[in-house]
Design an enzyme around this catalytic site. Sequence first.
Site, PDB file in Angstrom:
ATOM      1  N   ASN A  40       0.872  -1.169   0.000  1.00 45.13           N
ATOM      2  CA  ASN A  40       0.000   0.000   0.000  1.00 45.13           C
ATOM      3  C   ASN A  40       0.909   1.219   0.000  1.00 45.13           C
ATOM      4  OD1 ASN A  40      -1.778   2.066   0.487  1.00 45.13           O
ATOM      5  ND2 ASN A  40      -2.417   1.345   2.526  1.00 45.13           N
ATOM      6  N   LYS A  79       0.222   4.266  -0.246  1.00 46.87           N
ATOM      7  CA  LYS A  79      -0.373   5.452   0.392  1.00 46.87           C
ATOM      8  C   LYS A  79      -0.104   6.695  -0.468  1.00 46.87           C
ATOM      9  CE  LYS A  79      -0.138   3.077   4.779  1.00 46.87           C
ATOM     10  NZ  LYS A  79      -0.013   3.145   6.261  1.00 46.87           N
ATOM     11  N   HIS A  88      -9.414   1.132   5.042  1.00 40.09           N
ATOM     12  CA  HIS A  88      -8.146   1.353   5.731  1.00 40.09           C
ATOM     13  C   HIS A  88      -8.345   2.324   6.901  1.00 40.09           C
ATOM     14  CE1 HIS A  88      -4.014   2.475   6.544  1.00 40.09           C
ATOM     15  NE2 HIS A  88      -3.661   1.375   5.900  1.00 40.09           N
ATOM     16  N   GLU A 129      -6.705   4.742   7.856  1.00 41.68           N
ATOM     17  CA  GLU A 129      -6.487   6.150   7.510  1.00 41.68           C
ATOM     18  C   GLU A 129      -7.717   6.746   6.822  1.00 41.68           C
ATOM     19  OE1 GLU A 129      -2.761   5.370   5.576  1.00 41.68           O
ATOM     20  OE2 GLU A 129      -1.919   4.850   7.530  1.00 41.68           O
ATOM     21  N   GLU A 181      -5.214  -4.818  10.623  1.00 39.89           N
ATOM     22  CA  GLU A 181      -4.181  -3.806  10.809  1.00 39.89           C
ATOM     23  C   GLU A 181      -4.420  -3.096  12.143  1.00 39.89           C
ATOM     24  OE1 GLU A 181      -2.333  -2.726   6.712  1.00 39.89           O
ATOM     25  OE2 GLU A 181      -3.831  -1.237   7.260  1.00 39.89           O
ATOM     26  N   GLY A 189       2.899   2.118  10.843  1.00 39.49           N
ATOM     27  CA  GLY A 189       3.880   3.193  10.699  1.00 39.49           C
ATOM     28  C   GLY A 189       4.615   3.539  11.978  1.00 39.49           C
ATOM     29  N   SER A 227       3.780  -2.349  10.347  1.00 39.40           N
ATOM     30  CA  SER A 227       5.231  -2.469  10.524  1.00 39.40           C
ATOM     31  C   SER A 227       5.772  -3.846  10.150  1.00 39.40           C
ATOM     32  CB  SER A 227       5.634  -2.092  11.951  1.00 39.40           C
ATOM     33  OG  SER A 227       5.250  -0.755  12.222  1.00 39.40           O
TER      34      SER A 227
HETATM   35  P1  13P Z   1       3.252   0.198   7.718  1.00 37.09           P
HETATM   36  O1  13P Z   1       3.726  -1.077   7.075  1.00 37.09           O
HETATM   37  O2  13P Z   1       3.992   1.413   7.248  1.00 37.09           O
HETATM   38  O3  13P Z   1       3.154   0.070   9.194  1.00 37.09           O
HETATM   39  O4  13P Z   1       1.733   0.424   7.184  1.00 37.09           O
HETATM   40  C1  13P Z   1       0.833  -0.595   7.254  1.00 37.09           C
HETATM   41  C2  13P Z   1      -0.371  -0.214   6.489  1.00 37.09           C
HETATM   42  O5  13P Z   1      -1.110   0.678   6.868  1.00 37.09           O
HETATM   43  C3  13P Z   1      -0.641  -0.913   5.226  1.00 37.09           C
HETATM   44  O6  13P Z   1      -1.905  -0.619   4.734  1.00 37.09           O
END
Ligand code: 13P
Length: 256
Positions: free
Chosen positions: A9, A11, A96, A98, A168, A174, A214
């Site tokens: 992803n 982003k 997601h 976010e 997640e 992150g 992560s």
């Molecule tokens: P990270 O791998 O940067 O923690 O992000 C995970 C994520 O949100 C994937 O959609």
Amino acid sequence: MRRYLVAGNWKLNLGPGAGRDLASAVGERLRGRTLHGDVLVCPPFVTIPAVATVAKGDPVMLGAQTCSAHENGAYTGEVAADMLKEAGVQYVIVGHSERRQYHRETDDEFRAKIDRVHAHGLKAIFCFGELLDERQSGRAEEVVRAQLTGVLPRLEGPNAYNLVLAYEPVWAIGTGETATPEIAQQVHAFSRAQVAEILGADVAANMRILYGGSCKPGNARELIGLPDVDGGLIGGASLKAEDFVGIVDGAEAAVG
Ligand code: 13P
């Protein structure tokens, strides 16, 4: 046997030029290898056509990070599922954290989006997971159950192959902090049991449930090797070919 899925992803990173370079670097590293799972990259909308020139199937598939809940019409700024399909997309991420946090998206929208994705023969990756305070106050399973039961029972045509789940935990996204194998396996098994109740045991046995938060080359093998973890949804580590392919290597080692 469930095939693993390692999905990147991206982003809000990488325009058309940089995106094409990354996707072709990933493709070059994987081409000619016999993989026991699937590999996917999900660039920003505007980068999708450039990435499609190098990744539209074997060995790297193409996905999108969201889509409109609507088919077409006066919805400024939106992109519809059939447009994504025409651009070569096979998977669409929905729900997601976010999108939940910054765009206030709701269960009704997730359901409508997944139905649009399925109506056009695409696959949805539906994300869910608890916040830090929800885990610390012992409510992680309650939250996960609410997120799954708020969407899955009301879908028009979900099955084990057009729907992928992604756990997640928001506190792991992150942050560099990864769910322990114990937590990941526990929530994945719990989620699979929820799917069995809602969609039946056969669907639950075949549905892929990814872990996200992560995930990196150093922990991919252990996480993806867990009985109910069928791959990863990767943020930060999907932005470097070496790291992303390192996670695919971890998945291969886990199933091999
Ligand atoms: P990270 O791998 O940067 O923690 O992000 C995970 C994520 O949100 C994937 O959609």
